[in-house]
Design a protein around this motif. Structure first.
Motif, PDB file in Angstrom:
ATOM      1  N   SER A 147      -9.026   5.906  -3.206  1.00 41.42           N
ATOM      2  CA  SER A 147      -9.374   4.702  -3.969  1.00 41.42           C
ATOM      3  C   SER A 147     -10.277   3.804  -3.120  1.00 41.42           C
ATOM      4  O   SER A 147     -10.277   3.872  -1.885  1.00 41.42           O
ATOM      5  N   ARG A 148     -11.004   2.955  -3.775  1.00 38.86           N
ATOM      6  CA  ARG A 148     -11.892   2.041  -3.053  1.00 38.86           C
ATOM      7  C   ARG A 148     -11.085   1.063  -2.194  1.00 38.86           C
ATOM      8  O   ARG A 148     -11.488   0.754  -1.072  1.00 38.86           O
ATOM      9  N   VAL A 149      -9.963   0.600  -2.695  1.00 38.80           N
ATOM     10  CA  VAL A 149      -9.127  -0.308  -1.903  1.00 38.80           C
ATOM     11  C   VAL A 149      -8.624   0.395  -0.648  1.00 38.80           C
ATOM     12  O   VAL A 149      -8.632  -0.182   0.437  1.00 38.80           O
ATOM     13  N   ALA A 150      -8.224   1.652  -0.759  1.00 39.18           N
ATOM     14  CA  ALA A 150      -7.764   2.411   0.413  1.00 39.18           C
ATOM     15  C   ALA A 150      -8.902   2.583   1.423  1.00 39.18           C
ATOM     16  O   ALA A 150      -8.686   2.478   2.638  1.00 39.18           O
ATOM     17  N   GLN A 151     -10.102   2.836   0.943  1.00 35.96           N
ATOM     18  CA  GLN A 151     -11.247   2.974   1.843  1.00 35.96           C
ATOM     19  C   GLN A 151     -11.542   1.661   2.549  1.00 35.96           C
ATOM     20  O   GLN A 151     -11.822   1.642   3.760  1.00 35.96           O
TER      21      GLN A 151
END
Length: 162
Positions: A147-151
């Protein structure tokens, strides 16, 4: 407890600026605001209690109740700030989310609103003052995730550790 309070304070500071994103979409839903209040109460010296857990859970439910991504991220960040009071001392990468997920949500909102990802990551990383970086270094690095948040959490992790 002082270190844990510092983590909660950092997460709450990162989430605070996002609250208007949620309240603009759902002005009558106080769950994210209550989660931030629960986080702040603990950070200011109150005992950790079920208040942080229930407020975090309620704020995460509030995120599911809105369609706009920035509002969802705001509610998640507020919930994560309250949940950060339950950072576990076992050094697992999954625990890094308790420290950095609220900041990652803030970075994602900045990215959506202004397209300024790197600048947002660096500004949020600068908020992680001592002892937060030292605490973070006790845990494995945040996995990059899909996910973008994880990245963004992984980018924040690298910036704070660096």
């Amino acid at each position: 407890m002082d270190e844990l309070r510092a983590v909660v304070r950092f997460a709450a500071d990162c989430a605070q600026g996002l609250l208007p994103e949620f309240e603009a979409v759902a002005p009558n839903d106080s769950r994210p605001r209550e989660a931030l209040a629960a986080a702040r109460i603990f950070a200011e010296g109150a005992a950790r209690s079920n208040r942080q857990r229930t407020a975090a859970f309620a704020s995460h439910l509030a995120a599911k109740a809105v369609a706009e991504e920035t509002a969802q991220l705001a509610a998640l960040a507020c919930g994560d700030a309250a949940a950060s009071a339950y950072l576990h001392p076992i050094a697992k990468a999954s625990q890094v989310g308790h420290i950095l997920r609220a900041a990652a949500c803030a970075a994602r909102v900045a990215e959506l609103r202004m397209g300024a990802t790197r600048e947002a990551v660096l500004a949020l990383a600068a908020r992680a003052t001592s002892p937060v970086p030292e605490i973070l270094r006790r845990y494995p690095s945040a996995p990059a995730g899909s996910s973008r948040v994880a990245q963004l959490m992984s980018e924040l992790d690298a910036a704070i550790r660096g």
